[in-house]
Design a protein around this motif. Structure first.
Motif, mmCIF file in Angstrom:
data_model
loop_
_atom_site.group_PDB
_atom_site.id
_atom_site.type_symbol
_atom_site.label_atom_id
_atom_site.label_comp_id
_atom_site.label_asym_id
_atom_site.label_seq_id
_atom_site.Cartn_x
_atom_site.Cartn_y
_atom_site.Cartn_z
ATOM 1 N N UNK A 1 6.647 6.189 3.262
ATOM 2 C CA UNK A 1 5.506 7.002 3.709
ATOM 3 C C UNK A 1 5.664 8.460 3.276
ATOM 4 N N UNK A 2 4.582 9.052 2.815
ATOM 5 C CA UNK A 2 4.517 10.488 2.552
ATOM 6 C C UNK A 2 4.062 11.163 3.836
ATOM 7 N N UNK B 1 0.848 -1.193 0.000
ATOM 8 C CA UNK B 1 0.000 0.000 0.000
ATOM 9 C C UNK B 1 0.884 1.244 0.000
ATOM 10 N N UNK B 2 0.418 2.307 -0.676
ATOM 11 C CA UNK B 2 1.005 3.618 -0.418
ATOM 12 C C UNK B 2 0.598 4.010 0.998
ATOM 13 N N UNK B 3 1.432 4.810 1.668
ATOM 14 C CA UNK B 3 1.039 5.272 3.005
ATOM 15 C C UNK B 3 1.250 6.773 3.146
ATOM 16 N N UNK B 4 0.344 7.384 3.887
ATOM 17 C CA UNK B 4 0.446 8.809 4.205
ATOM 18 C C UNK B 4 0.334 8.962 5.718
ATOM 19 N N UNK B 5 1.253 9.699 6.293
ATOM 20 C CA UNK B 5 1.197 10.001 7.724
ATOM 21 C C UNK B 5 0.898 11.474 7.923
ATOM 22 N N UNK B 6 -0.208 11.773 8.592
ATOM 23 C CA UNK B 6 -0.543 13.160 8.928
ATOM 24 C C UNK B 6 -0.005 13.409 10.333
ATOM 25 N N UNK B 7 1.019 14.259 10.424
ATOM 26 C CA UNK B 7 1.777 14.418 11.670
ATOM 27 C C UNK B 7 1.355 15.692 12.396
#
Ligand SMILES: *Cc1c(COP(=O)(O)O)cnc(C)c1O
Length: 283
Positions: free
Chosen positions: A113-114, A87-93
């Motif tokens: 991760x983006x 999976x592509x992953x995105x982390x909202x920090x």
């Protein structure tokens, strides 16, 4: 999803702690070494992801998006899961970007991760940025109904003759899951690592209803095990970690597991739990 595509150390090892302080009170203590399940997706992080990954796949999603602080173990584990399961992953920090990235976030980026950042006010609402839709959203800390069902599976890996199951509590997802899977004669005891986290009691009930349709009453949360607050390490805790390392060769994670274990030993030395067979989960 093919969980067998990567090697997972399941069922995780169960090892006994031999310690005079326990023997004196007729207590047996076993450690459920979930921390050894996978180096990049340890413990409850793997258990929480398992059914979420399956749901994401089933829903046809190619991208996972989740939320966390800059030191979040859940962010790291989500990045690793995306890498291993495609999976592509995105982390909202939460908060501003700080360069160079700390080890946790550098690891996440290394696993593809983006990262995107939100100031603390905007972060509170957990908005999914438009440019990352569609995506499968995992909550902050990874706890939802799927996660709780995954955590419940820990219990069936333990021979049934124990009395109390202990775990550290961040979001309460692990406690919600393991408590729901216990037998009638057993109790779960969670140790909150956040100070004043009384919302957790409602949250554990909500998570159990989400996962299983109803909440159980066989668990309690110890709210006196925070040692000053999240990620605080006062001298008492540092000394306990050092002593436990010398006695048992295990270095306890100071954010979670050391607080649980130190608070558990404090209780035992006060005379609590005499004669009990206890399992403590390390994640
Ligand atoms: C995330 C985490 C926890 C907390 O689990 P919750 O299900 O959020 O309560 C405990 N220990 C470790 C090592 C963790 O990474």
């Amino acid at each position: 999803m093919r969980p067998s595509a990567i090697p997972l150390n399941l069922p995780s090892p169960l090892t006994e702690v031999h310690d005079d302080r326990l023997r004196a009170r007729g207590i047996r203590l076993l450690l459920k070494r979930d921390d050894l399940i996978h180096p990049e997706m340890p413990g409850n992080k793997w258990r929480k992801l398992k059914y979420n990954l399956a749901a994401a796949k089933e829903g046809g999603h190619q991208r996972l998006l989740t939320f966390g602080g800059a030191y979040s173990n859940h962010i790291r584990a989500t990045a690793a899961a995306g890498h291993h399961f495609g999976f592509e992953t995105v982390g909202v920090i939460r908060g501003e970007e700080h360069l160079p990235l700390n080890d946790s976030l550098a690891f996440a980026v290394g696993r593809g991760m983006t990262l995107t950042y939100l100031d603390r006010t905007a972060y509170r609402l957990k908005p999914v940025p438009e440019q990352f839709r569609p995506c499968y959203v995992l909550p902050e800390g990874g706890s939802n109904g799927h996660a709780v069902r995954g955590c419940a599976e820990l219990v069936a890996e333990i021979p049934a003759d124990f009395d109390v199951l202990c775990c550290a509590c961040g979001t309460g997802g692990t406690l919600a899951g393991v408590a729901a899977a216990l037998g009638d004669h057993q109790q779960a005891l969670g140790f909150a690592v956040l100070k004043g986290a009384h919302f957790l009691d409602d949250e554990v009930r909500r998570l159990q209803r989400d996962a299983f349709g109803s909440a159980t009453t066989n668990w309690t949360i110890d709210h006196d095990a925070h040692f000053g607050g999240y990620a605080k390490r006062p001298p008492e805790l540092a000394e306990f970690i050092e002593d436990f390392q010398v006695r048992h060769g295990i270095t306890l994670d100071f954010v979670y597991e050391a607080k649980m274990m130190c608070a558990l030993f404090r209780r035992i030395e006060k005379g609590d739990l005499a004669g009990a067979k206890i399992v403590a989960a390390l994640s």
